[in-house]
Scaffold this active site. Sequence first.
Site, PDB file in Angstrom:
ATOM      1  N   TRP A 373       0.818  -1.207   0.000  1.00 33.30           N
ATOM      2  CA  TRP A 373       0.000   0.000   0.000  1.00 33.30           C
ATOM      3  C   TRP A 373       0.855   1.262   0.000  1.00 33.30           C
ATOM      4  O   TRP A 373       0.347   2.359  -0.235  1.00 33.30           O
ATOM      5  CB  TRP A 373      -0.917   0.003   1.225  1.00 33.30           C
ATOM      6  CG  TRP A 373      -0.191   0.265   2.528  1.00 33.30           C
ATOM      7  CD1 TRP A 373       0.903  -0.384   3.005  1.00 33.30           C
ATOM      8  CD2 TRP A 373      -0.522   1.263   3.491  1.00 33.30           C
ATOM      9  NE1 TRP A 373       1.275   0.129   4.226  1.00 33.30           N
ATOM     10  CE2 TRP A 373       0.417   1.138   4.553  1.00 33.30           C
ATOM     11  CE3 TRP A 373      -1.510   2.233   3.586  1.00 33.30           C
ATOM     12  CZ2 TRP A 373       0.381   1.959   5.677  1.00 33.30           C
ATOM     13  CZ3 TRP A 373      -1.538   3.040   4.716  1.00 33.30           C
ATOM     14  CH2 TRP A 373      -0.606   2.905   5.745  1.00 33.30           C
ATOM     15  N   GLU A 501       0.880  -2.018  12.544  1.00 32.42           N
ATOM     16  CA  GLU A 501       1.100  -3.460  12.566  1.00 32.42           C
ATOM     17  C   GLU A 501       1.481  -3.996  13.939  1.00 32.42           C
ATOM     18  O   GLU A 501       1.790  -5.176  14.089  1.00 32.42           O
ATOM     19  CB  GLU A 501       2.151  -3.835  11.518  1.00 32.42           C
ATOM     20  CG  GLU A 501       1.642  -3.579  10.109  1.00 32.42           C
ATOM     21  CD  GLU A 501       2.639  -3.943   9.024  1.00 32.42           C
ATOM     22  OE1 GLU A 501       3.787  -4.306   9.379  1.00 32.42           O
ATOM     23  OE2 GLU A 501       2.287  -3.857   7.847  1.00 32.42           O
ATOM     24  N   LYS A 613       3.276   0.883  16.083  1.00 33.74           N
ATOM     25  CA  LYS A 613       4.484   0.850  15.267  1.00 33.74           C
ATOM     26  C   LYS A 613       4.601   2.110  14.424  1.00 33.74           C
ATOM     27  O   LYS A 613       5.693   2.581  14.129  1.00 33.74           O
ATOM     28  CB  LYS A 613       4.447  -0.382  14.373  1.00 33.74           C
ATOM     29  CG  LYS A 613       5.658  -0.566  13.479  1.00 33.74           C
ATOM     30  CD  LYS A 613       5.487  -1.791  12.572  1.00 33.74           C
ATOM     31  CE  LYS A 613       6.694  -2.030  11.691  1.00 33.74           C
ATOM     32  NZ  LYS A 613       6.479  -3.156  10.744  1.00 33.74           N
TER      33      LYS A 613
END
Length: 788
Positions: A373, A501, A613
Amino acid sequence: MPHATPAPTFASSLAPDPWCLRETSFDTASNFLNETLFALGNGYIGLRGALEEGYRGPAGTSMDGSYLNGFYESEPIVYPEAAFGLAKTNQFMLNVPNAKGIELWLGEERFDLTQGTVHAYERRLDFRTGVLQRRLEWTSPAGQRIAYASRRLVSFAHKHLFALEVTITPLNFSGPLRLASTIDGAVKNQEAGDDPRIGSAVSGPALHLDTIEQAGHYTALTQHTHNSGFTLVSAIDSDIHTAAALALTPYRDGHAAGVRASIDAREGETIRLTKFGGYYSSRDYAADQLATLAKTALAEAKAAGFESLCAQQATYLADFWAQADVEIAGDDALQQGMRFNQFHLLQSVGRDGKTNIAAKGVTGEGYEGHYFWDTEIYIFPFFLYSKPEIARQLLDYRYAGLEQARQRARQMAHAKGALYPWRTIAGEECSAYFPAGTAQYHINADIAYSIKLYYEATGDLDYMAAAGAEIVFETARIWLGIGSFDRAGRFVINEVTGPDEYTALVNNNYYTNAMAQMHLRFAAEILDTLRGERPAELERITRAIDFDDAEAALWRRAAGRMALPYDATLGIHEQDDSFLSKKPWDFAATPKENYPLLLNYHPLVIYRHQVCKQADVVLALLLLSEQFTLDDKKRDFDFYEAVTTHDSSLSSCIFSIIAAEVGYRDKAYDYFMETARLDLDDTHGNTHYGVHTAAMAGTWMGVAYGFAGMRVVDGALRFAPTLPAKWQHYQFKIHIRGALLQVRVDAAETTYTLLSGASLAFHHRGERVALTRAAPAARVAQPAQETA
């Protein structure tokens, strides 16, 4: 920030220069990193900046590599415990034959910078010429001294070609010299270790040799992959010029071949090797045509000459910089980082509608050459506003993969629609870890967002009718497939992973839901637009995908009732339904060496904690800017900054942009600097495995979206510029609605100049500005507080 940025892994000997990288000493300690930094590419071919004569330094200080964007091998993914719908096959970019190699022997001594003595060394990569140059003097262990120079380019004008020129001049001796031009097919990929971001699972050579053709100075290897079924021809054609006696012979050694010259070298007389290389694969052409195509292309390049390729390279780059250059006055190191990033983006991006841009570009094997992405959310805006024809090709790549996205949707139990893969090369899902892969359904909305951005910037309804609308409709269907209306009437999307994530498989991830809402509304709007302006094309699309208006009604209802988690007590948008109930990560007790967390803690340990993250809600604040007040953005920024590690290179640029918008000028600048020289300073400690293309594009976003406050909302362009205290001025250009606009910001004013196009209207801090050919420039004074 909860932890300090890790120290660079490798020392750097690069001098700050606004238009080039310049290395002034040879050092094995920085060699691995510099092989990445000095890599060359043209969107298809990528050659790491390894020494053409070979490298025999300490183990672990080099990774030579030649790559082709989109050329891959595949292998089955082996799961100890399989489950239905898991990705079945991995695809990984191959290290293809090393065709840039040479060998140089002075009598019985091999030219080797790790032996003997290096004098007067310089390596230079000029962003305006696209040519990598080396100049040095070297004395062998026995005392023979030479002047050595090389020039290397990967042609922007010719997708399949690179070229190399080497000159050798004996300085204190006459005698036998041997020079070879080689192509080595006995290459293999780097094996993955404990870091999931690096290498592949294949330990041996992935390319199998079919034939070697040799004729005069020409050599070609024909190879094939075992599983993906591709054929590759790698070829070289060389010339050696010298006034001395010359004996030329072909040679072959296993999977390596080429030509060797024995020369009676004379002191002070220069020997010149010119080499042209090419790669042709059956991903682009029929297998039986490859050999002829390669031979013809190299013959034509050889006839035109090395200087001709250099001239074409300079012309191409002059056009690129005329549109894309971001000028920053006041900091040469930052200016170097800015242009380095833009140059590498140009070198890495596919522009044929069949290839995309990998997370590491064509500079290394990190993430196995997969596309993510990153393209749509980080990289696409740079090309859309700087070189829109490339942006269009990136959209064409997604359209080419639409049928495979439909097939993936069926595997995931969706009767209709298309689900794009989280990571891929050729269109199939390659992510073996579904909690941080397939669960990131926001990929569909990210692709729709890029199409929306393109349409608003160009007004290209022809594209929407031909391809864009079909992608948007098919991907929008998936939200109705995974979402549902709960007892309170909210539309909820459960068991997904957002951009962060470190937080996986949650209900109502804010970013995912907000982007799905945008996606559904955009799909309904495009449906109405085509019904009014292109009814025949709409009929073709709806008939092809078996669409009816009842679905559009559900799109509107789901968008209107979308669950968007919000905590009224804290006044923040909650990352998901459970994020605030989790135990905060103990940053104070986490040693620096335990970052990034993913390399030091089991995923479940991280998932149970309140820790990010990378930007998640904060990214939504940028992409959906008009939906939030400034106070919203400030509260969200304050909360999420305190729990974000920035272990992802995609994070700092987003925090910089929002910090600039809410008035945290020092933080905005610090985050921007972390992004701007991330690779040059190796701040994440892994640039030796390849550049970080998303962060590179994030640097451009930091200038345009951050300091200049640029936003495009429903097609309306607006700016709110600020000037960082350390800068004298900055300047950039954007393509929008058929116009090319230059924006220049200094301490006194912002100047907008219409460089092409008939007219353009936009807003500067709420004030309407209209430019025309008759009045192409406008100057707006900076508010007093912005000069502080």
